[in-house]
Motif scaffolding. Structure first.
Motif, PDB file in Angstrom:
ATOM      1  N   ALA A 105     -36.365 -21.519 -21.047  1.00 30.83           N
ATOM      2  CA  ALA A 105     -35.211 -22.000 -21.647  1.00 30.83           C
ATOM      3  C   ALA A 105     -34.276 -20.480 -21.466  1.00 30.83           C
ATOM      4  N   GLN A 106     -34.836 -19.199 -20.885  1.00 31.51           N
ATOM      5  CA  GLN A 106     -34.015 -17.822 -20.830  1.00 31.51           C
ATOM      6  C   GLN A 106     -33.467 -17.772 -19.106  1.00 31.51           C
ATOM      7  N   VAL A 107     -33.963 -18.939 -18.687  1.00 30.20           N
ATOM      8  CA  VAL A 107     -33.232 -18.502 -17.277  1.00 30.20           C
ATOM      9  C   VAL A 107     -31.751 -19.531 -17.256  1.00 30.20           C
ATOM     10  N   PRO A 108     -30.756 -18.528 -16.600  1.00 26.32           N
ATOM     11  CA  PRO A 108     -29.768 -19.032 -16.176  1.00 26.32           C
ATOM     12  C   PRO A 108     -29.691 -20.677 -16.460  1.00 26.32           C
ATOM     13  N   LYS A 109     -29.121 -21.658 -16.402  1.00 28.90           N
ATOM     14  CA  LYS A 109     -28.356 -22.357 -16.290  1.00 28.90           C
ATOM     15  C   LYS A 109     -27.833 -22.350 -14.862  1.00 28.90           C
ATOM     16  N   VAL A 119     -39.722 -11.975 -19.233  1.00 23.32           N
ATOM     17  CA  VAL A 119     -37.920 -12.093 -19.484  1.00 23.32           C
ATOM     18  C   VAL A 119     -37.531 -12.647 -18.252  1.00 23.32           C
ATOM     19  N   TYR A 120     -36.025 -13.371 -17.897  1.00 23.11           N
ATOM     20  CA  TYR A 120     -36.034 -13.562 -16.940  1.00 23.11           C
ATOM     21  C   TYR A 120     -34.054 -12.770 -16.043  1.00 23.11           C
ATOM     22  N   VAL A 121     -34.872 -11.569 -15.505  1.00 22.28           N
ATOM     23  CA  VAL A 121     -33.605 -10.379 -14.720  1.00 22.28           C
ATOM     24  C   VAL A 121     -32.665 -11.171 -14.175  1.00 22.28           C
ATOM     25  N   ARG A 122     -31.521 -10.520 -14.597  1.00 18.60           N
ATOM     26  CA  ARG A 122     -30.500 -11.468 -14.192  1.00 18.60           C
ATOM     27  C   ARG A 122     -29.797 -10.498 -13.263  1.00 18.60           C
ATOM     28  N   ALA A 123     -30.031 -10.354 -12.173  1.00 20.55           N
ATOM     29  CA  ALA A 123     -30.055  -9.620 -11.365  1.00 20.55           C
ATOM     30  C   ALA A 123     -30.123 -10.554  -9.520  1.00 20.55           C
ATOM     31  N   SER A 124     -28.884  -9.622  -8.713  1.00 18.75           N
ATOM     32  CA  SER A 124     -28.290 -10.586  -7.737  1.00 18.75           C
ATOM     33  C   SER A 124     -27.716  -9.655  -6.624  1.00 18.75           C
ATOM     34  N   ASN A 125     -28.260 -10.185  -5.410  1.00 22.54           N
ATOM     35  CA  ASN A 125     -28.051  -8.830  -4.179  1.00 22.54           C
ATOM     36  C   ASN A 125     -29.313  -7.666  -4.143  1.00 22.54           C
ATOM     37  N   TYR A 126     -30.249  -7.845  -4.366  1.00 22.80           N
ATOM     38  CA  TYR A 126     -30.700  -6.551  -5.137  1.00 22.80           C
ATOM     39  C   TYR A 126     -32.025  -6.516  -3.748  1.00 22.80           C
ATOM     40  N   LEU A 178     -32.814  -4.072 -14.598  1.00 21.24           N
ATOM     41  CA  LEU A 178     -33.492  -3.223 -13.802  1.00 21.24           C
ATOM     42  C   LEU A 178     -34.775  -1.931 -14.239  1.00 21.24           C
ATOM     43  N   CYS A 179     -33.932  -0.978 -14.289  1.00 21.46           N
ATOM     44  CA  CYS A 179     -34.747   0.246 -14.661  1.00 21.46           C
ATOM     45  C   CYS A 179     -34.725   0.835 -16.059  1.00 21.46           C
ATOM     46  N   LYS A 180     -34.818  -0.310 -17.146  1.00 23.00           N
ATOM     47  CA  LYS A 180     -34.296  -0.021 -18.497  1.00 23.00           C
ATOM     48  C   LYS A 180     -34.000   1.410 -19.544  1.00 23.00           C
ATOM     49  N   ASN A 181     -32.741   1.251 -18.653  1.00 26.46           N
ATOM     50  CA  ASN A 181     -32.393   2.617 -19.023  1.00 26.46           C
ATOM     51  C   ASN A 181     -31.087   2.161 -19.862  1.00 26.46           C
ATOM     52  N   ASN A 182     -30.675   3.191 -21.011  1.00 33.48           N
ATOM     53  CA  ASN A 182     -29.741   2.194 -21.137  1.00 33.48           C
ATOM     54  C   ASN A 182     -28.132   2.048 -20.768  1.00 33.48           C
ATOM     55  N   THR A 183     -27.812   1.159 -21.489  1.00 32.22           N
ATOM     56  CA  THR A 183     -25.918   1.227 -20.832  1.00 32.22           C
ATOM     57  C   THR A 183     -25.141   0.789 -21.915  1.00 32.22           C
ATOM     58  N   ASP A 184     -23.924  -0.232 -21.313  1.00 26.03           N
ATOM     59  CA  ASP A 184     -22.738  -0.046 -22.321  1.00 26.03           C
ATOM     60  C   ASP A 184     -23.165  -1.382 -22.509  1.00 26.03           C
ATOM     61  N   SER A 185     -22.682  -2.499 -23.418  1.00 27.06           N
ATOM     62  CA  SER A 185     -23.141  -3.727 -23.897  1.00 27.06           C
ATOM     63  C   SER A 185     -22.366  -4.817 -22.782  1.00 27.06           C
ATOM     64  N   ASN A 186     -21.719  -3.865 -22.524  1.00 29.54           N
ATOM     65  CA  ASN A 186     -20.637  -5.085 -21.173  1.00 29.54           C
ATOM     66  C   ASN A 186     -21.556  -5.247 -20.034  1.00 29.54           C
ATOM     67  N   ASN A 187     -22.046  -4.302 -19.540  1.00 33.66           N
ATOM     68  CA  ASN A 187     -23.243  -4.139 -18.630  1.00 33.66           C
ATOM     69  C   ASN A 187     -24.334  -4.565 -18.514  1.00 33.66           C
ATOM     70  N   LEU A 188     -25.021  -5.387 -17.159  1.00 36.78           N
ATOM     71  CA  LEU A 188     -26.424  -5.784 -17.282  1.00 36.78           C
ATOM     72  C   LEU A 188     -26.892  -4.881 -16.482  1.00 36.78           C
ATOM     73  N   LEU A 189     -26.458  -3.776 -15.398  1.00 41.59           N
ATOM     74  CA  LEU A 189     -27.340  -2.788 -14.993  1.00 41.59           C
ATOM     75  C   LEU A 189     -26.258  -1.626 -15.682  1.00 41.59           C
ATOM     76  N   CYS A 190     -27.179  -0.509 -14.802  1.00 45.37           N
ATOM     77  CA  CYS A 190     -26.897   0.773 -15.459  1.00 45.37           C
ATOM     78  C   CYS A 190     -25.508   1.064 -14.151  1.00 45.37           C
ATOM     79  N   ARG A 191     -25.054   2.330 -14.445  1.00 47.36           N
ATOM     80  CA  ARG A 191     -24.518   2.883 -13.464  1.00 47.36           C
ATOM     81  C   ARG A 191     -25.512   3.220 -12.313  1.00 47.36           C
ATOM     82  N   LYS A 192     -26.558   3.663 -11.516  1.00 43.77           N
ATOM     83  CA  LYS A 192     -27.330   3.656 -10.642  1.00 43.77           C
ATOM     84  C   LYS A 192     -28.124   2.588 -10.193  1.00 43.77           C
TER      85      LYS A 192
END
Length: 724
Positions: free
Chosen positions: A142-146, A174-181, A78-92
């Motif tokens: 092709a980037q859109v989730p199945k 690119v498609y953003v894999r986010a939900s409940n936003y 969402l915000c394009k700040n750094n995050t861990d490889s295991n997380n799609l979103l940062c903590r905020k």
């Protein structure tokens, strides 16, 4: 989301500078302080030896591990700040996910650093065209989730991944894999919502002014260059919005005609015309669209309300018909202000109907040209060969209307039909049933006998609604003239120069009491006595009749007939052409009447005891030589008038008999043609009476030719009881 680390350029190693360990950053290996050698800030001045390790710079290149993950950095979706490889979103963003909906105008840097809501404008193979306000780009499906299906018109979360330029700018999303936003709307500059386009229409602002307003898309036209959108605000003001992506490519393809939208763009003037350079079009919600329509409806009601102006003459019939005039005028004005097309149909061989169609057309055109109307409204005028609206013609018209609607994407309203002098009796029932099935509304101006089913018509003007008098005082041209004054944007200006036309229509229709100054036609005649003599008006009537005969139903006559009525710019037409045509019409009539009278049989009809004598003349057109002008109907009328003059005080009926039809003219008595036709159908069912129309003094009946004798005998028996 991951991207190549921009610090190590994807290598996983960072290259930097450190202090040279050999010279400690001074750049020289030894120090010789004598008259010839000096050391200054690590730089050798004069003879000396540089440090070979750093070549005299005092710095050396060192390689360290980058804090990225082997050349990759993982960014918050969402915000394009750094995050861990295991997380799609940062903590905020995990705690409070927000997607921006960018609204024009906005800073593109926001798009570069945030996930935004994009509109799927189109699907092209394996690529979706994404629109974010006035910026468009590509998204690989092709980037859109199945399990996630994307279609045109959808709003999806996207992020700008790259922008390239090889002759033109190309944005990749690119498609953003986010939900409940949550969705947050932002602009870089707050532009207030304007209630209308009035400021730019009146040029109260400078070019380049950014306008934002709600409007309805009335029409969309794709040119070889931009896409043109006709926009109408809630006050009825209309401007053209210009959308451009590429030459010939449809801009804002998710927007269609009839949609209520919010538009934003720059005001400019192109070739003298006000327009908006569209940067954003957003369809409003159902609730907001409904509120817009309610406001439009209220303002439309105010605009279409017919002015309460007096009639130009004193007439009890007109005063009684005031509600009908108001209702019809408001319905026609509504069509003009909403952009609905209008079609006028009129009885072609009738000078009365021709005059009526012209004055009504001028009134509607006057309103169309006023600043408060929609130029999108199309006004067309077509002549009809029969004195009623034939079912076959109506069927072809319906097909044409539906095809036009289909070509426009189904969003346009079917036209309003105005029927002039095409009957008020039962012969039109099937036609009206067909029109009502497709919700085609009709306005009817007529002076024929009224059938029972016609009395409840909503938009219907007929003098017989106000009076059942045997006196025949009002022509359709008079009705149209008074109606036109109510419709027109400037009644006084409209009336000027047209007051002689009701007189011409009345002369053509043979209205009674022409010599009475208090009659309707007498009052109209008093208005123009200083401009036209009665003889000149009769010449104009004959000229119109003669000219329309040769125009037939191929054209409505347009400017030519207007010139003959004195409405053109050339006085030579009225001064020279009108007398010439009138003279030719009289000569042609006289030439046709002589051989026709040879085949005219006159006799007295046997009436019931105590009944008045009825003189019946039968003209057999099967035996008469074929002529051009006048046609059998006009010939029957001329002969009938001649017999009426010769037999003052008598009841005179003249029948023009053709192969499979009878034309009826009567004086001194009225007949109910609908009743006669119904009786024929009952008593002679095989006669196949398929057509019939008329009013109390003129009529027309068509039947199967083998039953001509039976039909004539029955009609004569019906006429025999009229004198009682």
């Amino acid at each position: 989301m991951k991207e190549r680390c921009k610090y190590c350029e994807g290598s996983g190693k960072k290259i930097g500078l450190d202090v040279c360990p050999t010279c400690n950053g001074y750049g020289v290996k030894t120090f010789q302080l004598d008259a010839k050698t000096q050391v200054y800030k690590g730089k050798v001045k004069g003879p000396g030896q540089s440090c070979k390790t750093c070549e005299g710079t005092g710095k050396i290149r060192v390689t360290t591990d980058c804090d990225c993950d082997d050349g990759w950095r993982y960014l918050c979706e969402l915000c394009k700040n750094n995050t861990d490889s295991n997380n799609l979103l940062c903590r905020k963003c995990f705690q409070d996910p927000v997607i921006y909906e960018l609204r024009y105008p906005f800073d593109k840097s926001v798009l570069e650093r945030r996930a935004v809501l994009g509109n799927v404008a189109n699907i092209q193979g394996s690529t979706a065209i994404i629109s974010v306000a006035d910026i468009q780009g590509r998204l690989k499906l092709a980037q859109v989730p199945k399990g996630t299906f994307v279609k045109s018109g959808d709003k999806i979360p996207v992020s700008l991944s790259s922008t390239s330029s090889n002759g033109r700018i190309q944005n990749d999303f690119v498609y953003v894999r986010a939900s409940n936003y949550k969705i947050q709307t932002i602009r870089s500059k707050n532009i207030p919502l304007s209630p209308s386009f009035e400021k730019i229409i009146k040029n109260e602002v400078n070019e380049g002014f950014i306008i934002r307003a709600n409007a309805e898309i009335i029409s969309i036209k794709q040119t070889s260059g931009p896409t043109l959108f006709r926009l109408v605000d809630e006050f009825g003001n209309n401007v053209v919005g210009v959308g451009f992506i590429e030459a010939g490519q449809r801009a804002f393809p998710h927007i269609h005609e009839g949609v209520i939208v919010e538009v934003a763009g720059h005001y400019n003037i192109h070739q003298g015309q006000t327009q908006i350079d569209l940067r954003e079009i957003l369809a409003l919600s159902d609730e907001m669209s409904e509120q817009f329509k309610i406001k439009v409806g209220k303002r439309l009601q105010e605009k279409t309300k017919a002015p309460d102006i007096p009639f130009s003459i004193k007439s009890e019939i007109f005063d009684t018909l005031r509600p009908q005039f108001q209702a019809v005028a408001e319905r026609i004005r509504q069509s003009v202000f909403t952009g609905q097309n209008i079609i006028i149909k009129y009885y072609h061989p009738s000078v009365d109907a021709t005059c009526a169609s012209i004055v009504l057309e001028l009134a509607i055109l006057d309103l169309l040209r006023s600043k408060s109307s929609l130029s999108k409204t199309s006004l067309r005028k077509y002549p009809e060969r029969m004195n009623y609206y034939e079912f076959g013609d109506a069927s072809r018209d319906i097909v044409s209307f539906l095809e036009e609607q289909s070509r426009a994407g189904g969003s346009t309203e079917l036209p309003l039909l105005i029927l002039i002098d095409l009957g008020s009796s039962e012969e039109n029932n099937l036609t009206f049933d067909l029109l009502s099935t497709y919700d085609v509304e009709t306005v009817i101006l007529d002076n024929h006998l009224i059938g029972e089913t016609m009395k409840d018509k909503k938009y219907f003007i007929n003098p017989l609604l106000a009076s059942n008098s045997d006196e025949y005082n009002i022509s359709v041209g008079m009705l149209a003239f008074e109606l036109g004054r109510i419709i027109s944007s400037n009644p006084e200006s409209y009336t000027k120069g047209l007051q002689h036309i009701p007189v011409i229509s009345g002369l053509a229709e043979k209205v009674s009491q022409i010599n009475s100054p208090d009659s309707e036609i007498g009052q109209y005649l008093s208005f123009v006595k200083d401009s036209y003599t009665l003889e000149k008006l009769e010449e104009m009537m004959l000229a119109i009749d003669y000219q329309t005969f040769f125009l037939r139903t191929y054209t409505d006559g347009g400017i030519l007939l207007a010139e003959l009525l004195g409405l053109g710019v050339s006085p030579t037409v009225v001064d020279h052409l009108v007398p010439r045509l009138a003279k030719e019409a009289k000569f042609a009539s006289e030439s046709a009447i002589k051989p026709t009278l040879v085949h005219a049989d006159t006799s007295n009809l046997n009436t019931a005891e105590g009944g008045s004598e009825i003189m019946v003349t039968k003209i057999d057109f099967d035996l008469t030589p074929r002529t051009g002008y006048p046609n059998p109907s006009k010939t029957t009328e001329i002969i009938h008038e001649q017999y009426v003059i010769e037999n003052q005080g008598k009841i005179v009926i003249t029948l023009g008999i053709g192969h499979d039809y009878v034309l009826i003219h009567s004086s001194g008595v009225k007949f109910n043609l609908d009743s006669i036709i119904e009786n024929i159908k009952v008593k002679i069912p095989s006669a196949g009476v398929i057509q019939g129309s008329g009013h109390g003094r003129i009529g027309f009946v068509r039947f199967f030719a083998p039953f001509k004798k039976d039909v004539l005998e029955h009609m004569l028996s019906e006429f025999a009881v009229l004198s009682n």
